[in-house]
Write an enzyme that holds these catalytic residues in place. Structure first.
Site, PDB file in Angstrom:
ATOM      1  NE  ARG A  60      -2.563   0.723   3.587  1.00 48.91           N
ATOM      2  CZ  ARG A  60      -2.182   1.564   4.548  1.00 48.91           C
ATOM      3  NH1 ARG A  60      -2.143   2.860   4.312  1.00 48.91           N
ATOM      4  NH2 ARG A  60      -1.851   1.121   5.740  1.00 48.91           N
ATOM      5  CE1 TYR A 113     -13.450  13.431 -16.709  1.00 52.60           C
ATOM      6  CE2 TYR A 113     -12.444  13.162 -14.534  1.00 52.60           C
ATOM      7  CZ  TYR A 113     -13.128  12.632 -15.620  1.00 52.60           C
ATOM      8  OH  TYR A 113     -13.488  11.294 -15.622  1.00 52.60           O
ATOM      9  CG  ASP A 185      -6.335  16.737 -15.838  1.00 48.86           C
ATOM     10  OD1 ASP A 185      -5.524  16.203 -16.608  1.00 48.86           O
ATOM     11  OD2 ASP A 185      -7.457  16.261 -15.595  1.00 48.86           O
ATOM     12  CE  LYS A 210      -9.485   9.886 -20.124  1.00 44.18           C
ATOM     13  NZ  LYS A 210      -9.579   9.653 -18.679  1.00 44.18           N
TER      14      LYS A 210
END
Length: 398
Positions: A60, A113, A185, A210
């Site tokens: 983790r 977004y 972003d 993407k």
């Protein structure tokens, strides 16, 4: 971290790794499919705990396969440190939360977004954090929105519906003069075509889903920046909220990263060819592509980007219903969300209120994949011919 020097080509950077004897010279990083790491002495166990970001204790926190990808992305971005997440939104939300507390204020571009906007409007607002959304193309609007308690300036350049840019160097300079952290972003351009850290931005986020992955088979996100800022995210939101990337996903993405510059060159070439063709079509009012001289921020795009990707939109006076019927007839463009993979995609929606060219009713977004640009153009034309013929026949029957 090995940084790309000016003489080193991006193609070489993504394809070459220094020899690493820990993995017996393996060309690909092994998949460390393990939840924890054991130690041969309690002393070494405690030493590792004291430096958990550099040592491997629990997946983790720090998995070797994920760490390899993080270091590779930091190299491409020109960052001191990168941290990978389970999704783009995990990276976005962790970055936002890491830089805010109750009573703070955020300035965010109004074309960000959709889920990012929702997170700021409806989630962090529950904790007495306010957000002002502004026209990102106007530095004056951004400056006017700043308040004494503004702690974060959130950018997205280019945006991914209307493809608006922000002047990154100017935004970063303004924010830094006020002690405000800047985050962007930068998914559309990738580190291949845009490196915001070099322009003064503090933190860069990408949806790995993407172009970085590019195969439409992985979901992930990454944030890159200084060791101080990214390390704080890693110790806080990354560890405590648990939106980690798995070793298997990291191995998939690492494999795809090797061809990122090559794929982006193809997306750019084909995307521009299709966009230029659409500029000449009677059903198109305006094409939103920052690589076209007709784009209002074309000069800014040339100044702060080294190229353009394959995602863009166009506006039409035709109704959304007509453009959706046209979409149904397309052979090579699949109807679906997301973008950045090898496949071409299309969505058709009403023009957002307050945006668009005069008379525009529909906003059609295209992702130009790796297919032949000539085949895609033929597909667009044939679908429109059929759609127009059907509309004419319906009018003649009325």
């Amino acid at each position: 971290m090995h940084k790309i020097n000016q003489r080193e080509n991006l193609h070489t950077s993504v394809a070459h790794d220094p020899y690493d004897g820990r993995h017996h010279g393996a060309i690909h990083i092994p998949i460390y499919q393990t939840s924890l790491f054991s130690f041969d002495s309690y002393e070494r166990f405690m030493q590792a705990h004291a430096d958990e970001h550099q040592q491997h204790v629990y997946s983790r926190g720090n998995n070797p396969t994920v760490r390899f990808l993080e270091d590779k992305l930091a190299e491409l971005e020109g960052a001191e440190m990168s941290k990978c997440f389970a999704s783009g939104m995990a990276a976005i939300s962790a970055t936002i939360l890491s830089n805010l507390q109750a009573g703070d204020h955020v300035v965010c571009v109004d074309q960000a977004y959709g889920p990012t906007r929702h997170f700021l409007e409806h989630y962090v607002s529950r904790f007495q954090i306010e957000t002002t959304f502004v026209d990102g193309s106007s530095l004056e609007a951004i400056q006017a929105a700043l308040q004494p308690n503004t702690k974060l300036l959130y950018l997205e350049s280019p945006s991914t519906m209307l493809f608006q840019l922000q002047d990154l160097a100017a935004c970063a300079k303004l924010a830094r003069s006020r002690g405000i952290v800047t985050a962007i972003d930068g998914t559309w351009a990738t580190p291949v075509f845009q490196r915001p850290l070099a322009l003064g931005v503090d933190l860069v986020i990408h949806s790995i889903t993407k172009y970085i992955s590019g195969q439409s088979d992985s979901v992930g996100g990454v944030v890159s920046g200084s060791r101080e800022l990214v390390g704080r995210i890693a110790s806080g939101e990354y560890m405590l909220l648990g939106g980690i990337m798995s070793a298997h996903t990291a191995a998939q993405v690492e494999r795809c990263l090797r061809t990122l510059p090559l794929r982006l060159e193809r997306h750019e070439r084909s995307g521009l060819k299709v966009a230029e063709h659409l500029c000449r079509q009677p059903y198109v009012l305006r094409v939103n592509h920052p690589g076209l001289p007709s784009h209002p921020q074309y000069e800014l795009a040339k100044r702060q980007m080294d190229g353009t990707s394959g995602l863009f939109s166009f506006e039409s006076a035709e109704s959304p219903e007509t453009m959706r019927a046209w979409s149904d007839r397309l052979r090579y463009f699949k109807i679906g969300v997301s973008w950045g993979g090898f496949e071409s995609l299309v969505t058709a929606n009403p023009v957002p209120t307050g945006y668009g060219a005069p008379g525009a009713r529909s906003l059609v977004r295209l992702h130009v994949g790796l297919e032949s640009a000539d085949d895609l153009i033929r597909d667009l034309d044939e679908a429109w011919e059929q759609t127009a013929a059907e509309a004419a026949a319906e009018r003649s029957e009325q």
